[in-house]
Design a protein around this motif. Sequence first.
Motif, mmCIF file in Angstrom:
data_model
loop_
_atom_site.group_PDB
_atom_site.id
_atom_site.type_symbol
_atom_site.label_atom_id
_atom_site.label_comp_id
_atom_site.label_asym_id
_atom_site.label_seq_id
_atom_site.Cartn_x
_atom_site.Cartn_y
_atom_site.Cartn_z
ATOM 1 N N VAL A 114 0.846 -1.251 -0.207
ATOM 2 C CA VAL A 114 -0.130 -0.043 -0.014
ATOM 3 C C VAL A 114 0.944 1.285 0.039
ATOM 4 O O VAL A 114 1.530 1.369 0.882
ATOM 5 N N SER A 115 0.708 2.217 -0.734
ATOM 6 C CA SER A 115 1.422 3.467 -1.065
ATOM 7 C C SER A 115 0.836 4.646 0.018
ATOM 8 O O SER A 115 -0.341 4.889 0.074
ATOM 9 N N LEU A 116 1.835 5.159 0.525
ATOM 10 C CA LEU A 116 1.411 6.310 1.543
ATOM 11 C C LEU A 116 0.802 7.525 0.740
ATOM 12 O O LEU A 116 1.443 7.592 -0.150
ATOM 13 N N ASP A 117 0.031 8.060 1.380
ATOM 14 C CA ASP A 117 -0.687 9.267 0.426
ATOM 15 C C ASP A 117 0.087 10.580 1.133
ATOM 16 O O ASP A 117 -0.386 11.172 1.922
ATOM 17 N N TRP A 118 1.303 10.832 0.008
ATOM 18 C CA TRP A 118 2.089 11.884 0.564
ATOM 19 C C TRP A 118 2.681 12.215 -0.718
ATOM 20 O O TRP A 118 3.363 11.509 -1.332
ATOM 21 N N PRO A 119 2.666 13.683 -0.883
ATOM 22 C CA PRO A 119 3.550 13.855 -2.420
ATOM 23 C C PRO A 119 5.333 13.915 -2.026
ATOM 24 O O PRO A 119 5.840 15.012 -2.273
ATOM 25 N N PHE A 120 5.713 12.709 -2.230
ATOM 26 C CA PHE A 120 7.203 12.646 -2.121
ATOM 27 C C PHE A 120 7.772 13.181 -3.763
ATOM 28 O O PHE A 120 7.125 12.977 -4.655
ATOM 29 N N PRO A 121 8.864 13.824 -3.538
ATOM 30 C CA PRO A 121 9.511 14.164 -4.780
ATOM 31 C C PRO A 121 9.826 13.100 -5.767
ATOM 32 O O PRO A 121 10.237 12.044 -5.111
ATOM 33 N N GLU A 122 9.626 13.243 -6.939
ATOM 34 C CA GLU A 122 9.651 12.245 -8.113
ATOM 35 C C GLU A 122 11.408 11.610 -7.787
ATOM 36 O O GLU A 122 12.219 12.487 -7.740
ATOM 37 N N PRO A 123 11.679 10.255 -8.018
ATOM 38 C CA PRO A 123 10.580 9.254 -8.238
ATOM 39 C C PRO A 123 10.285 8.709 -6.892
ATOM 40 O O PRO A 123 9.696 7.512 -6.758
ATOM 41 N N GLY A 124 10.541 9.269 -5.891
ATOM 42 C CA GLY A 124 10.155 8.849 -4.620
ATOM 43 C C GLY A 124 8.781 8.432 -4.058
ATOM 44 O O GLY A 124 7.843 8.826 -4.445
ATOM 45 N N THR A 125 8.703 7.366 -3.580
ATOM 46 C CA THR A 125 7.625 6.636 -2.903
ATOM 47 C C THR A 125 7.891 5.943 -1.566
ATOM 48 O O THR A 125 8.924 5.488 -1.147
ATOM 49 N N LEU A 126 6.841 5.794 -0.768
ATOM 50 C CA LEU A 126 7.095 5.123 0.655
ATOM 51 C C LEU A 126 5.894 3.967 0.527
ATOM 52 O O LEU A 126 4.841 4.464 0.500
ATOM 53 N N ASP A 127 6.183 2.554 0.289
ATOM 54 C CA ASP A 127 5.152 1.670 0.285
ATOM 55 C C ASP A 127 5.123 0.768 1.425
ATOM 56 O O ASP A 127 6.295 0.425 2.004
ATOM 57 N N LEU A 128 4.057 0.290 1.918
ATOM 58 C CA LEU A 128 3.956 -0.426 3.222
ATOM 59 C C LEU A 128 3.587 -1.888 2.962
ATOM 60 O O LEU A 128 2.323 -2.053 2.397
ATOM 61 N N VAL A 129 4.150 -2.866 3.299
ATOM 62 C CA VAL A 129 3.494 -4.184 3.282
ATOM 63 C C VAL A 129 3.431 -4.473 4.591
ATOM 64 O O VAL A 129 4.345 -4.933 5.500
ATOM 65 N N SER A 130 2.059 -4.909 5.229
ATOM 66 C CA SER A 130 1.977 -5.116 6.631
ATOM 67 C C SER A 130 2.188 -6.379 6.848
ATOM 68 O O SER A 130 2.435 -7.379 5.907
ATOM 69 N N ALA A 131 1.901 -7.120 8.236
ATOM 70 C CA ALA A 131 2.328 -8.380 8.409
ATOM 71 C C ALA A 131 1.204 -9.136 7.905
ATOM 72 O O ALA A 131 1.510 -10.536 7.707
ATOM 73 N N GLY A 132 0.116 -8.859 7.779
ATOM 74 C CA GLY A 132 -0.911 -9.582 7.163
ATOM 75 C C GLY A 132 -2.138 -8.990 7.237
ATOM 76 O O GLY A 132 -2.406 -8.196 8.211
ATOM 77 N N ARG A 133 -3.218 -9.467 6.818
ATOM 78 C CA ARG A 133 -4.631 -9.069 6.849
ATOM 79 C C ARG A 133 -5.042 -9.495 8.269
ATOM 80 O O ARG A 133 -5.203 -10.567 8.556
ATOM 81 N N GLN A 134 -5.503 -8.522 8.853
ATOM 82 C CA GLN A 134 -5.823 -8.452 10.402
ATOM 83 C C GLN A 134 -7.351 -9.090 10.690
ATOM 84 O O GLN A 134 -8.201 -8.255 11.204
#
Length: 423
Positions: free
Chosen positions: A112-132
């Motif tokens: 899941v990508s965080l909703d924030w305007p990082f400078p290109e091509p920056g991105t911060l994606d998160l993979v959680s431990a699993g569906r809770q």
Amino acid sequence: MSSLDRPGGRNGRVVTFYSYKGGTGRTMALANTAWILAANGKRVLAVDWDLEAPGLHRFFHPFLEPATVGATTGVIDLLTDYAWAAAADPAETEHRHPDWHRQYARIQRHAVSLDWPFPEPGTLDLVSAGRQNRDYSAIVSTFDWDNFYERLGGGLFFDALRDEMRYHYDYVLIDSRTGLSDIADICTAHLPDTLVDCFTLSDQSIDGAAAVARHIDERLRSRRIRILPVPMRIDEGEKEKADAGRSLARAKFDRFPSGMTEAQLTGYWGSVEIPYRPYYAYEETLATFGDEAGNAGSLLAAFERLTAVITNQAVTALPRMDEEVRLGIKKAFTRSRSALPADLHLSYVSEDRLWADWIAAVLTRAGYRVELKYVGGEGDGADKPADRTVVVLSAAYQRSARARQVWEAATGGDPSGRRQVVA
């Protein structure tokens, strides 16, 4: 063909944040490092591999849609999908392509990508431990790691997963579980290029972290994992004890980081330690928003120095942001005070004392302040009813003349409209 051989790949770095003991602030360090990297235009993946106590997502909650996080699969789903496929009937699998397992290592399906305007091509994606969901704990606790490695080709799968992560991201930051376990071994030995070995200055934390560092260095020397010991939660309020802890840590980690001169080691140990700041002990708040940039003694400055070491000085600081924006996001991290429910009276007759005690215990656990009011006793409500009354309305209560007076007073005219009665 390895994913690293595909054109256009990134050949990123996998960095595991590990601690032998809990309470080091490991997850917070990872979250802030990830943000600093993404804010500098890096493609970053943060992976919550602390399956028994996942919590990395809490540091990013202002930038995540709760419904999306709750519905998105994660690490345990990635592993079980592959395990089911690998355990299929041999008659169905004998004609598979040799690289069939790589399709199950596609980590971005679970990100899941965080909703924030990082400078290109920056991105911060998160993979959680699993569906809770309600099955999560059972799946994690019954997962057979020995079988996964020995019979299902888990080693090849993790090789493919490492390739996939490095192909799509500049930096992959993995939050490992604490202690010694199969899960920790995957995160500290199989996957990383760099191990951030976090510890506090207690004897047990230092000894455990140092033993893990030596074990990895001796057993996996061919992998050339870069090991970075990082002292954390340093409280200068007890300077003499802190200095003694620093000295012990230097002695226990005498070989780490490797390849440095004595002068370089002195500079390293002076730059990477993370101070304790009470402000951050109460909520999962990113120091990238909690601290103003430019303060050398702040927690943010410490995470900037750690990021510089991890990246070999490629990224050294968080770019400045608008102060009004920073303060607005800082407010989003701040927990608002929950209003405690008002006092309530619990009205009962002597025959129902056991029921009254039980009801009072249930309501107290829910956060209410309960006053037991025996019918006929002082302040039972017949003369001056409470704003909120719970009545144990049994047959015995209804037979009592005094109890009927309490009931009529509680349910009678109330010009203020505040009075509430529950039978």
